[in-house]
Design a protein around this motif. Sequence first.
Motif, PDB file in Angstrom:
ATOM      1  N   ARG A  25       0.842  -1.205   0.000  1.00  0.00           N
ATOM      2  CA  ARG A  25       0.000   0.000   0.000  1.00  0.00           C
ATOM      3  C   ARG A  25       0.874   1.252   0.000  1.00  0.00           C
ATOM      4  O   ARG A  25       0.674   2.161  -0.804  1.00  0.00           O
ATOM      5  CB  ARG A  25      -0.907   0.015   1.246  1.00  0.00           C
ATOM      6  N   ASN A  48      -4.447   6.415  12.670  1.00  0.00           N
ATOM      7  CA  ASN A  48      -4.161   5.216  13.443  1.00  0.00           C
ATOM      8  C   ASN A  48      -2.870   5.439  14.246  1.00  0.00           C
ATOM      9  O   ASN A  48      -2.737   6.445  14.917  1.00  0.00           O
ATOM     10  CB  ASN A  48      -4.108   4.001  12.505  1.00  0.00           C
ATOM     11  N   ILE A  69      -9.053   9.498  16.296  1.00  0.00           N
ATOM     12  CA  ILE A  69     -10.022   9.665  17.375  1.00  0.00           C
ATOM     13  C   ILE A  69      -9.726   8.783  18.588  1.00  0.00           C
ATOM     14  O   ILE A  69     -10.221   9.040  19.676  1.00  0.00           O
ATOM     15  CB  ILE A  69     -11.452   9.415  16.836  1.00  0.00           C
ATOM     16  N   ARG A  70      -8.909   7.742  18.422  1.00  0.00           N
ATOM     17  CA  ARG A  70      -8.689   6.805  19.527  1.00  0.00           C
ATOM     18  C   ARG A  70      -7.359   7.095  20.233  1.00  0.00           C
ATOM     19  O   ARG A  70      -6.273   6.980  19.628  1.00  0.00           O
ATOM     20  CB  ARG A  70      -8.744   5.362  19.016  1.00  0.00           C
ATOM     21  N   LEU A  73      -4.301   4.639  20.129  1.00  0.00           N
ATOM     22  CA  LEU A  73      -3.555   4.566  18.868  1.00  0.00           C
ATOM     23  C   LEU A  73      -2.582   5.742  18.762  1.00  0.00           C
ATOM     24  O   LEU A  73      -1.449   5.600  18.293  1.00  0.00           O
ATOM     25  CB  LEU A  73      -4.527   4.546  17.683  1.00  0.00           C
ATOM     26  N   SER A  95      -8.875  13.899  17.473  1.00  0.00           N
ATOM     27  CA  SER A  95     -10.110  14.564  17.035  1.00  0.00           C
ATOM     28  C   SER A  95     -10.862  13.673  16.062  1.00  0.00           C
ATOM     29  O   SER A  95     -10.295  12.786  15.426  1.00  0.00           O
ATOM     30  CB  SER A  95      -9.743  15.888  16.334  1.00  0.00           C
ATOM     31  N   ILE A  97     -12.275  13.395  12.475  1.00  0.00           N
ATOM     32  CA  ILE A  97     -11.649  14.009  11.283  1.00  0.00           C
ATOM     33  C   ILE A  97     -12.472  15.194  10.752  1.00  0.00           C
ATOM     34  O   ILE A  97     -11.920  16.165  10.272  1.00  0.00           O
ATOM     35  CB  ILE A  97     -11.362  13.000  10.139  1.00  0.00           C
ATOM     36  N   LEU A 115      -6.883   7.490   4.169  1.00  0.00           N
ATOM     37  CA  LEU A 115      -6.568   6.101   3.828  1.00  0.00           C
ATOM     38  C   LEU A 115      -7.287   5.158   4.779  1.00  0.00           C
ATOM     39  O   LEU A 115      -7.194   5.310   5.996  1.00  0.00           O
ATOM     40  CB  LEU A 115      -5.051   5.892   3.910  1.00  0.00           C
ATOM     41  N   GLY A 116      -7.992   4.209   4.206  1.00  0.00           N
ATOM     42  CA  GLY A 116      -8.677   3.216   5.034  1.00  0.00           C
ATOM     43  C   GLY A 116      -9.761   3.818   5.903  1.00  0.00           C
ATOM     44  O   GLY A 116     -10.012   3.331   7.007  1.00  0.00           O
ATOM     45  N   PHE A 117     -10.405   4.893   5.441  1.00  0.00           N
ATOM     46  CA  PHE A 117     -11.429   5.533   6.281  1.00  0.00           C
ATOM     47  C   PHE A 117     -12.782   5.733   5.606  1.00  0.00           C
ATOM     48  O   PHE A 117     -13.820   5.634   6.272  1.00  0.00           O
ATOM     49  CB  PHE A 117     -10.929   6.897   6.775  1.00  0.00           C
ATOM     50  N   ARG A 175     -10.194  -0.621  14.508  1.00  0.00           N
ATOM     51  CA  ARG A 175      -9.981  -0.192  13.123  1.00  0.00           C
ATOM     52  C   ARG A 175     -11.268   0.354  12.497  1.00  0.00           C
ATOM     53  O   ARG A 175     -11.264   0.839  11.375  1.00  0.00           O
ATOM     54  CB  ARG A 175      -9.456  -1.360  12.280  1.00  0.00           C
ATOM     55  N   ASN A 176     -12.373   0.276  13.239  1.00  0.00           N
ATOM     56  CA  ASN A 176     -13.681   0.586  12.651  1.00  0.00           C
ATOM     57  C   ASN A 176     -14.176   1.987  12.949  1.00  0.00           C
ATOM     58  O   ASN A 176     -13.494   2.786  13.566  1.00  0.00           O
ATOM     59  CB  ASN A 176     -14.707  -0.441  13.154  1.00  0.00           C
ATOM     60  N   THR A 177     -15.440   2.216  12.539  1.00  0.00           N
ATOM     61  CA  THR A 177     -16.094   3.501  12.811  1.00  0.00           C
ATOM     62  C   THR A 177     -16.132   3.777  14.311  1.00  0.00           C
ATOM     63  O   THR A 177     -16.162   2.840  15.121  1.00  0.00           O
ATOM     64  CB  THR A 177     -17.534   3.509  12.251  1.00  0.00           C
ATOM     65  N   PHE A 178     -16.180   5.064  14.643  1.00  0.00           N
ATOM     66  CA  PHE A 178     -16.311   5.457  16.056  1.00  0.00           C
ATOM     67  C   PHE A 178     -17.786   5.772  16.347  1.00  0.00           C
ATOM     68  O   PHE A 178     -18.152   6.052  17.470  1.00  0.00           O
ATOM     69  CB  PHE A 178     -15.418   6.682  16.316  1.00  0.00           C
TER      70      PHE A 178
HETATM   71  C1  LIG Z   1      -8.776   0.995   9.059  1.00  0.00           C
HETATM   72  S1  LIG Z   1      -8.005   2.213  10.059  1.00  0.00           S
HETATM   73  C2  LIG Z   1      -7.004   3.051   8.841  1.00  0.00           C
HETATM   74  C3  LIG Z   1      -5.663   3.422   9.377  1.00  0.00           C
HETATM   75  C4  LIG Z   1      -4.659   4.004   8.405  1.00  0.00           C
HETATM   76  N1  LIG Z   1      -5.083   5.293   7.888  1.00  0.00           N
HETATM   77  C5  LIG Z   1      -4.384   3.063   7.262  1.00  0.00           C
HETATM   78  O1  LIG Z   1      -4.793   3.342   6.132  1.00  0.00           O
HETATM   79  O2  LIG Z   1      -3.747   2.041   7.485  1.00  0.00           O
HETATM   80  C6  LIG Z   1      -9.310   3.383  10.386  1.00  0.00           C
HETATM   81  C7  LIG Z   1      -8.924   4.407  11.451  1.00  0.00           C
HETATM   82  O3  LIG Z   1      -9.934   5.421  11.510  1.00  0.00           O
HETATM   83  C8  LIG Z   1     -10.056   5.837  12.866  1.00  0.00           C
HETATM   84  N2  LIG Z   1     -11.350   6.545  12.969  1.00  0.00           N
HETATM   85  C9  LIG Z   1     -12.590   6.025  12.890  1.00  0.00           C
HETATM   86  N3  LIG Z   1     -13.518   7.006  12.939  1.00  0.00           N
HETATM   87  C10 LIG Z   1     -12.831   8.186  13.073  1.00  0.00           C
HETATM   88  C11 LIG Z   1     -13.217   9.549  13.155  1.00  0.00           C
HETATM   89  N4  LIG Z   1     -14.501   9.910  13.093  1.00  0.00           N
HETATM   90  N5  LIG Z   1     -12.252  10.485  13.256  1.00  0.00           N
HETATM   91  C12 LIG Z   1     -10.931  10.131  13.323  1.00  0.00           C
HETATM   92  N6  LIG Z   1     -10.507   8.842  13.233  1.00  0.00           N
HETATM   93  C13 LIG Z   1     -11.440   7.893  13.096  1.00  0.00           C
HETATM   94  C14 LIG Z   1      -9.969   4.524  13.629  1.00  0.00           C
HETATM   95  O4  LIG Z   1      -9.703   4.726  14.989  1.00  0.00           O
HETATM   96  C15 LIG Z   1      -8.835   3.818  12.853  1.00  0.00           C
HETATM   97  O5  LIG Z   1      -7.571   4.147  13.381  1.00  0.00           O
END
Ligand SMILES: C[S@@+](CC[C@H](N)C(=O)[O-])C[C@H]1O[C@@H](n2cnc3c(N)ncnc32)[C@H](O)[C@@H]1O
Length: 236
Positions: A25, A48, A69-70, A73, A95, A97, A115-117, A175-178
């Motif tokens: 990636r 993350n 947000i976590r 991490l 925060s 995002i 990425l991944g969000f 890794r999921n939604t908050f």
């Molecule tokens: C699948 S991970 C992706 C991590 C990294 N960006 C990557 O591509 O490998 C999703 C991340 O989004 C964070 N997350 C979820 N909802 C969020 C929000 N509303 N604001 C900020 N971070 C959030 C999660 O805590 C997690 O770390």
Amino acid sequence: MKAISFEGSPWGVDDEPGRNRLRQRAQNLFGNNAGLIEGKTVLDLACNNGRMAYGAFQAGAASVTGVEIRDELIEKGRENMEKAGLTDRMKFIKSDIFEYMRSAEPGSFDVILCLGFLYHTVDQVEFFRECARLRPETVIIDTSVAKNYFWFGRRMFGKPPALFLVSYEDPSETRNTFDADGIVYWPSTSYLEEMFRRTGYVPRRIPYNGKTVDDWDAMDDYRRGIRASYVARLKA
Ligand SMILES: C[S@@+](CC[C@H](N)C(=O)[O-])C[C@H]1O[C@@H](n2cnc3c(N)ncnc32)[C@H](O)[C@@H]1O
């Protein structure tokens, strides 16, 4: 092009498939686009533990602001950045995002990474609107996507509609939604491309194929086309 490696870094994932996925990636997103990242001020949304920011640093990013947000991490990320000697160039912000994007000044970042969000939220439109307001020269996204295989009749043939697939996930997984109800939308590639164009960006889909991936371990979603990445440039 710059070669990206996580070997020996604090982000060396324990299992080999995970390590391979991270490298493939980061190579495709940053190493193969190093010209767009070198010397740039980068915003990494949903960062993350800073693993992708580490890839961006290897491609030459001047500084990275990571929004996550976590707490746990971010803590891990700070620890890892210190071990990697990158503390001066990396800033973590705890925060949501969208809250962060709304508070940021236009022009503060050259590059926005998401990425991944974009499949862990229902607020995709807000993301694109805020990108348009912040006006970075480059936006890079990487997301799971809903396939464009719906048939809407001959009139729509060859013009796959911009769609969402409604899904659910467990918010207790880090890794999921908050969002407590776990509701998420998976965007289609047509949706992503249309939103980029409507907000003043020219998207280019990053290819994942025999030329750009040297090991497909843990990369099946990219191969099957249910994961997609784009580099989008602000229209001149
Ligand atoms: C699948 S991970 C992706 C991590 C990294 N960006 C990557 O591509 O490998 C999703 C991340 O989004 C964070 N997350 C979820 N909802 C969020 C929000 N509303 N604001 C900020 N971070 C959030 C999660 O805590 C997690 O770390």
